[in-house]
Design a protein around this motif. Sequence first.
Motif, short mmCIF file in Angstrom:
data_model
loop_
_atom_site.label_atom_id
_atom_site.label_comp_id
_atom_site.label_asym_id
_atom_site.label_seq_id
_atom_site.Cartn_x
_atom_site.Cartn_y
_atom_site.Cartn_z
N THR A 168 5.12 4.38 0.41
CA THR A 168 5.67 4.13 1.79
C THR A 168 5.95 5.22 2.52
O THR A 168 6.76 5.92 2.17
CB THR A 168 6.65 2.89 1.89
OG1 THR A 168 6.33 2.04 1.01
CG2 THR A 168 6.76 2.81 3.18
N ASP A 197 -1.49 -0.03 -2.87
CA ASP A 197 0.04 0.10 -3.06
C ASP A 197 0.41 1.21 -2.06
O ASP A 197 1.61 1.56 -2.09
CB ASP A 197 0.17 0.56 -4.53
CG ASP A 197 -0.02 -0.51 -5.53
OD1 ASP A 197 0.18 -1.63 -5.13
OD2 ASP A 197 -0.49 -0.22 -6.52
N ARG A 198 -0.29 1.83 -1.24
CA ARG A 198 -0.03 2.92 -0.44
C ARG A 198 -0.06 2.67 0.97
O ARG A 198 -1.00 2.19 1.69
CB ARG A 198 -0.81 4.24 -0.76
CG ARG A 198 -0.17 5.35 -0.37
CD ARG A 198 -0.98 6.73 -0.96
NE ARG A 198 -0.34 7.90 -0.22
CZ ARG A 198 -0.65 9.00 -0.60
NH1 ARG A 198 -1.76 9.32 -1.50
NH2 ARG A 198 -0.26 10.21 -0.02
N ASN A 202 5.94 -3.82 0.48
CA ASN A 202 6.37 -2.60 -0.24
C ASN A 202 8.05 -2.81 0.10
O ASN A 202 8.68 -2.24 -0.67
CB ASN A 202 5.76 -1.22 0.26
CG ASN A 202 4.67 -1.01 -0.28
OD1 ASN A 202 3.99 -1.67 -1.06
ND2 ASN A 202 4.27 0.08 -0.24
N ARG A 240 4.01 2.42 -5.98
CA ARG A 240 3.87 2.19 -4.41
C ARG A 240 4.35 3.38 -3.71
O ARG A 240 5.21 4.15 -4.09
CB ARG A 240 4.92 1.03 -4.27
CG ARG A 240 4.10 -0.17 -4.62
CD ARG A 240 5.29 -1.24 -4.49
NE ARG A 240 4.99 -2.81 -5.27
CZ ARG A 240 4.61 -3.74 -4.50
NH1 ARG A 240 4.40 -3.80 -2.96
NH2 ARG A 240 4.49 -4.89 -5.16
N HIS A 266 8.28 3.44 -6.93
CA HIS A 266 8.00 3.45 -5.66
C HIS A 266 8.47 4.89 -5.12
O HIS A 266 9.45 5.32 -5.41
CB HIS A 266 8.94 2.53 -5.00
CG HIS A 266 8.32 2.07 -3.74
ND1 HIS A 266 8.18 0.85 -3.25
CD2 HIS A 266 7.82 2.78 -2.76
CE1 HIS A 266 7.61 0.65 -2.11
NE2 HIS A 266 7.44 1.74 -1.43
N GLY A 291 -2.14 -0.77 2.05
CA GLY A 291 -1.47 -1.93 1.39
C GLY A 291 -2.12 -3.26 1.74
O GLY A 291 -1.44 -4.07 0.93
#
Length: 527
Positions: free
Chosen positions: A408, A430-431, A475, A406, A388, A16
């Motif tokens: 998380t 984004d991860r 995130n 994204r 997300h 991220g």
Amino acid sequence: MSVTSDPTAGIVVSGGVTFVETADLVAAALVVGLAVQRVDAALVEARRAHGLVSGSLAGPSSSVRWVDGAAACYPGAPSLGGVPGSWVPVPAEVVAARAVLLEEIVALTDALVSAEGILQGLIDRLRKAAGIYEEGESGAEAVVSWLASVPGVGIGVVMGMGVVDVVKGVATGHGIQLSRLLTGSGAYHDEAVRGSSVGIVRQVPWAGLAGTSSVGQAAGVLRGVSQSYRGLFARDVTTTELQGDALPAGFTKPVAHSAEALLSGIDVVYGKGNDLPDSVVSVEKYVGADDRATWVVTVPGTQLGSSTTPFSMTSNFDLVQGADADSTAFVLEAMRQAEIPAGEEVVIVGHSQGGMVAMAVATAATGAAAGAGTTGAPGGAARYDVRHVLTAGAPVGGASLPAGVRGTHVEIEQEGVSQLDGTDNPSGRDRVTVRADLEAQGAPGTGGKVPHGVPFHVAVLGRAREVGQPGLTNNLAAIDEAVSGQRVEARYFRGALELDPAAAARALTPLGAVGVLVEGLEESRGG
């Protein structure tokens, strides 16, 4: 002096952040490191000053005599010829001033020690925020890791380390805690899974799928074996909305306005604390002050207590090998029945198998293949604007996400489930992955339980916020903002497999049972 516990103990956050952001964090850690060096130098001088004033260190020549570190007297006026006069007592005010000075030096020393600890903690936080904080393996640990990865040996290594931890628990007064058989070997689960997968594939070498990992290939073999059970049911999953009397009396799912609250909501659809049936997903709509809508889809994990659930071991095997799964089809159909508009934001939350489903749904509904149809079936899913995916305790290291979505992920070293992918999660802009070692120094421990339950992951995510890692912060801020509005809709759907009488009758014959097994293994190799 009391030391404040570190809520981030045992937590590492990765992904991220860009290289530039990481470099800035490392540079900040170096600046704080220089500050630590200066505090150390000041600490040395403070301790030296204390020694000089107390008389425990020899200092420059002085007209004051000290006996065992205490002021005794000083010389009077010199007599004729420069010979010192008689010694007279040191005035009480001098003794008192010296005592005050010593107390001040002690206070300064304590403050410097505290400052050093705070700065060292800040360095650790900065390293964690940069995603570069890892404990190095000792030589012995490296050997055990290697042994755990050897096919046919890994399971024995894991069990052996677990037995050692059980014995350690008894020796430290915790009694016999069988959960330690799993939690005590958490550091080696990835290696054991990879090694065991290679061993499974070697038994059926033609079942390997080109381009997939050994873990994915092993999942394909196991999926083929499980077809003898899955084949008893109709191909499609029956999806039914629960309304009115189909829901428990007075049932309501708590409104969630944070990522932690969204994770907690998974236990609600599991039926914990209520009388919901098995295999339920929820679809909720939140509307913000700007009239922007966000849909939240909450997906539970494997439901071994139900013989007709789409959240079965068969679905687990399908998901690990990247194939279409019953649970994925069910969630997509629930989203279709909920009439989620194509242009409104979607957040998918999942635990265990539900986390893998969330990844698969995001890919099917948002990826390049999305929009090919309007059914809930993978490969022909309607297009949704999934923004997300939030997972807990899910083995998603082998899964990818479409660009712009994204991810998380919260994982715990001792839980055993999130390591079933046999690999670390990919890191990207984004991860983000939060990984916690609950047995690390300063960490809260497992409490004698296997920490796969949702509350463990909720607690880890809450502590991880304090790391301050930019990717995680971004995130979580996006998730919190997405559900900051009012919930205006909450719907619940149950999925079930329907028995196929003809298939069941065939499986009851010896020849038919063998045929189903062979067909399953053939399917596992793509034939």
